[in-house]
Write an enzyme that holds these catalytic residues in place. Structure first.
Site, PDB file in Angstrom:
ATOM      1  N   ARG A  37       0.871  -1.169   0.000  1.00 17.88           N
ATOM      2  CA  ARG A  37       0.000   0.000   0.000  1.00 17.88           C
ATOM      3  C   ARG A  37       0.906   1.216   0.000  1.00 17.88           C
ATOM      4  NH1 ARG A  37      -4.945   1.487  -1.739  1.00 17.88           N
ATOM      5  NH2 ARG A  37      -6.069   2.807  -0.264  1.00 17.88           N
ATOM      6  N   ARG A  41      -0.583   5.761   4.132  1.00 16.33           N
ATOM      7  CA  ARG A  41      -1.893   6.384   4.290  1.00 16.33           C
ATOM      8  C   ARG A  41      -2.421   6.225   5.712  1.00 16.33           C
ATOM      9  NH1 ARG A  41      -5.189   5.394  -1.355  1.00 16.33           N
ATOM     10  NH2 ARG A  41      -3.458   5.798  -2.761  1.00 16.33           N
ATOM     11  N   ARG A  50      -0.751  15.385   2.783  1.00 19.56           N
ATOM     12  CA  ARG A  50      -1.759  15.324   1.723  1.00 19.56           C
ATOM     13  C   ARG A  50      -2.797  16.432   1.847  1.00 19.56           C
ATOM     14  NH1 ARG A  50      -3.827  14.886  -1.325  1.00 19.56           N
ATOM     15  NH2 ARG A  50      -5.505  13.366  -1.388  1.00 19.56           N
ATOM     16  N   ASP A  86      -0.068   7.192  -8.767  1.00 22.62           N
ATOM     17  CA  ASP A  86      -1.372   6.566  -8.909  1.00 22.62           C
ATOM     18  C   ASP A  86      -1.459   5.927 -10.284  1.00 22.62           C
ATOM     19  OD1 ASP A  86      -4.151   6.536  -7.401  1.00 22.62           O
ATOM     20  OD2 ASP A  86      -4.585   6.746  -9.531  1.00 22.62           O
ATOM     21  N   TYR A 164     -11.700   1.635 -15.151  1.00 24.61           N
ATOM     22  CA  TYR A 164     -11.919   3.008 -14.687  1.00 24.61           C
ATOM     23  C   TYR A 164     -12.336   3.918 -15.836  1.00 24.61           C
ATOM     24  CZ  TYR A 164      -9.899   2.086 -10.076  1.00 24.61           C
ATOM     25  OH  TYR A 164      -9.672   1.614  -8.811  1.00 24.61           O
TER      26      TYR A 164
END
Length: 299
Positions: A37, A41, A50, A86, A164
């Site tokens: 990950r 986060r 962020r 990303d 997506y």
């Protein structure tokens, strides 16, 4: 080989190569650990960093990406780092608008709905030149790691990116994307080829910029059964590996281990083991010892 002006770099000597040796199938003194990950986060310093700007502005800031990548290493004795970025920067580079909506996730205001919508996409050969900020982040981070651990680059696999771009965001069923596979198979393959053509120079560019391993995320493998996966996902997963390795060799760049992670793709472990990657990632639904037994003799 240069990636947006970045050529061969003089990086600090690697002090901990345990992760890379394990990825190449070599014996190691212990099992290396890293956080797949990206960044941290779960860390308060991540959330503080962020909060200063929107998600994709952060992705476009090499300094911010470097900081977010390094944060977990300041707390934990990890054996590798993965660059903060990303998978959806690739559709953006192809000309699609993508925003990150708080509480909802990624959103495409104008998703692909018809076959003619493919004409809106930019030439995939231009994608790498549009993503120079990723290469800059990798080079900066590799230098600031000072050889502590290897740096991993990554991208989304063609099928996952397609979902997506067609769904317009996250989906629990992938109904729109799967409808394309059934009703527009030729257009689906056309889109998957476009994405493959974009991914190959992008991944090679990451290595030129300093990435020491690459991971391909097929995050939506579980939405396909064995037949659809074999037809619309696996061929492109294989093609990415084959072409990236060939391009690295042509560019005079040292080979790096490739990792394929197909979430919920347990039905295709044997095929993935033969897809040209050095590492097959497992998700939480697969017992590692059972996967090893299944793949005995396959890799």
């Amino acid at each position: 080989m240069e990636a947006n002006g970045l050529g061969s770099q003089d990086f600090p000597e690697l002090k901990n190569d345990t992760f890379l040796r394990a990825a190449w199938g070599e014996d190691t003194d212990y099992t290396p650990v890293w956080c797949m990950r990206q960044a941290g986060r779960y860390l308060p310093e991540f959330r503080e960093t962020r909060a200063a700007q929107d998600f994709f502005s952060t992705c476009r800031s090499p300094e911010a990406c470097c900081e977010l990548t390094l944060q977990p290493l300041r707390r934990f004795p990890l054996d590798a780092a993965i660059i903060f970025s990303d998978i959806l920067v690739v559709p953006q580079a192809l000309g699609m608008e993508v925003t990150m909506v708080p509480g909802k996730g990624p959103s495409f205001p104008e998703p692909l709905r018809e076959e003619r919508d493919l004409e809106r996409l930019r030439d995939p050969v231009t994608v790498a030149s549009e993503l120079g900020y990723v290469f800059q982040a990798i080079t900066l981070t590799r230098r600031r790691l000072a050889g502590r651990v290897p740096l991993i680059g990554f991208a989304g696999a063609p099928w996952t990116l397609m979902t997506y771009m067609v769904e317009g965001g996250s989906s629990s069923t992938m109904a729109q994307a799967k409808r394309w596979l059934y009703q527009r198979p030729q257009a689906s393959h056309q889109l998957l080829r476009i994405l493959t053509d974009a991914l190959v120079p992008y991944l090679v560019g990451q290595v030129a910029a300093g990435a020491q391993a690459l991971q391909l995320f097929e995050s939506h493998a579980g939405h396909l059964g064995p037949q659809l996966f074999s037809k619309f996902a696996l061929p492109y997963i294989r093609d990415v590996a084959k072409r990236v390795k060939a391009r690295l060799q042509e560019a005079g760049l040292a080979p790096v281990p490739l990792i394929i992670f197909a979430k919920d793709g347990h039905f295709a472990l044997e095929e993935l083991a033969q897809a040209g990657y050095e590492v097959v990632g497992l998700d939480w639904t697969v017992a590692p010892e059972k996967a090893r037994r299944r793949l005995d003799g396959w890799c």
